[in-house]
Design an enzyme around this catalytic site. Structure first.
Site, PDB file in Angstrom:
ATOM      1  N   ARG A 185       1.952  -5.680  12.322  1.00 56.67           N
ATOM      2  CA  ARG A 185       1.236  -5.873  13.367  1.00 56.67           C
ATOM      3  C   ARG A 185       1.640  -6.925  14.187  1.00 56.67           C
ATOM      4  NH1 ARG A 185       0.589  -1.023  13.538  1.00 56.67           N
ATOM      5  NH2 ARG A 185      -1.556  -0.107  13.902  1.00 56.67           N
TER       6      ARG A 185
ATOM      7  N   GLU B   1       2.762  -5.441  23.884  1.00 56.72           N
ATOM      8  CA  GLU B   1       3.296  -4.821  24.011  1.00 56.72           C
ATOM      9  C   GLU B   1       2.685  -3.357  24.551  1.00 56.72           C
ATOM     10  OE1 GLU B   1       3.048  -1.609  20.330  1.00 56.72           O
ATOM     11  OE2 GLU B   1       3.726  -3.368  18.577  1.00 56.72           O
TER      12      GLU B   1
ATOM     13  N   HIS C 217       7.766   0.034  19.001  1.00 58.33           N
ATOM     14  CA  HIS C 217       6.875   0.775  18.050  1.00 58.33           C
ATOM     15  C   HIS C 217       7.144   1.789  17.577  1.00 58.33           C
ATOM     16  CE1 HIS C 217       2.162  -0.664  17.026  1.00 58.33           C
ATOM     17  NE2 HIS C 217       2.707   0.204  16.140  1.00 58.33           N
ATOM     18  N   ILE C 218       8.582   2.265  17.297  1.00 64.84           N
ATOM     19  CA  ILE C 218       8.198   3.660  16.990  1.00 64.84           C
ATOM     20  C   ILE C 218       8.914   4.056  15.125  1.00 64.84           C
ATOM     21  CG2 ILE C 218       9.170   4.431  19.470  1.00 64.84           C
ATOM     22  CD1 ILE C 218      12.647   4.053  18.496  1.00 64.84           C
ATOM     23  N   ALA C 219       8.669   3.263  14.935  1.00 64.19           N
ATOM     24  CA  ALA C 219       8.729   3.260  13.040  1.00 64.19           C
ATOM     25  C   ALA C 219       7.892   3.820  12.117  1.00 64.19           C
ATOM     26  CB  ALA C 219       8.265   2.044  12.394  1.00 64.19           C
TER      27      ALA C 219
ATOM     28  N   GLY D 177       0.710  -1.076   0.203  1.00 66.49           N
ATOM     29  CA  GLY D 177       0.005  -0.020   0.032  1.00 66.49           C
ATOM     30  C   GLY D 177       0.722   1.261   0.614  1.00 66.49           C
TER      31      GLY D 177
END
Length: 314
Positions: free
Chosen positions: A226, A255, A274-276, A144
């Site tokens: 995810r 998390e 989870h900072i991307a 996407g």
């Protein structure tokens, strides 16, 4: 009435008022005289929003989420009540694609290894696994917005790109395209596999031991989609048994990742919390999506940007 969990700037408030002069903006349920007055939610609060949506008097018609993923929202309830849902898909494309190559280069160019040796006060030129990305093949599962930007950056490294999406439709910057149903055929070609899939019934536990067995022993697996799309115990097995060489993860089944999780102890893994998708100014990046949808909503027209299919979950 607009329930906004983002503090709108004066300029943004003026824009909202120009689109709907009668709209009242509040920041919490406590500011509403009647819950039935609220018809738009901008953002999400994990305690207040379910309370509002489940209330019999609720008249919410549209929710603009501040995330690309929608797995934490009761989509069946929204469908039952006829509530429209729009997401933040697209605003993370540059940030996440940059993060993907940060994770990748950290390993392939020996940057992470050298940093570790730096802290130990060791000069070590014998860096293991160092390699070039040029002419390597990257399989991007989830072609996407983010996948397209990832492929664009891969082309700057002269990589071969293979995209995976539901339809198999052609995507910019992809040399080959596969559908999600037959993407296993692409895995043996991959030097790098990047997972950008959302969490849906179709993608739950998709990356399991059978899929890892189809990859090269030298393959690098990256997950910025995810955590629920990967069977973590199978990933551990794949690394321990040498089925793949390295994994870099930004998302996890649970998390925050528990401090005793075995992932922390592995030198063949790179973890980020989870900072991307973090942006310079998240609120400013999200508002244009909300603004365009608000313009359509105020005119009684169909929403046009990032409308979520409540049945498919994206």
């Amino acid at each position: 009435m607009l329930l906004s969990y983002y503090e709108l700037t004066e300029e943004q408030q003026d824009t909202v008022k120009k689109l709907d002069s009668d709209i009242e903006i509040i920041s919490s349920l406590g500011e509403a005289a009647n819950l039935s007055d609220i018809n738009i939610i901008y953002g999400w609060d994990k305690e207040e929003c379910p309370q509002l949506l489940e209330d019999d008097d609720s008249q919410v018609q549209w929710i603009q989420l501040n995330s690309a993923g929608v797995d934490y929202v009761d989509l069946e309830l929204l469908e039952k009540k006829g509530i429209q849902l729009t997401s933040a898909v697209g605003i993370h494309a540059n940030a996440i694609s940059e993060s993907i190559f940060g994770l990748l280069l950290n390993y392939t160019r020996g940057i992470g290894y050298s940093f570790k040796k730096q802290l130990e006060g060791i000069w070590d030129k014998d860096v293991p696994h160092i390699r070039e990305l040029t002419n390597k093949t990257i399989v991007i599962v989830g072609a996407g917005h983010i996948g397209t930007q990832t492929a664009k950056r891969a082309k700057a490294f002269d990589m071969k790109t293979i995209g995976i999406n539901r339809s198999g439709r052609s995507v910019d910057f992809m040399d080959e395209q596969f559908t999600q149903e037959d993407f296993e055929k692409a895995l043996p070609k991959a030097d790098v596999v990047v997972n950008i899939l959302p969490s849906t019934d179709e993608t739950q536990n998709l990356f399991n031991l059978d899929l890892f067995k189809k990859m090269k022993e030298s393959a690098i697996f990256i997950n910025v989609g995810r955590g629920t799309t990967v069977v973590e115990k199978d990933l551990l097995t794949a690394l321990e048994d040498g089925l793949i060489e390295f994994a870099a993860l930004d998302v996890f089944e649970e998390e925050p990742l528990p401090s005793d999780h075995p992932f922390y102890q592995r030198e063949d893994m790179l973890l980020t919390p989870h900072i991307a998708g973090n942006l310079d100014d998240y609120a400013a990046s999200l508002f244009p999506i909300f603004e365009e949808n608000l313009e359509a909503f105020s005119k009684g027209e169909d929403l046009t940007v990032n409308v979520v299919d409540l049945k498919s979950g994206y």
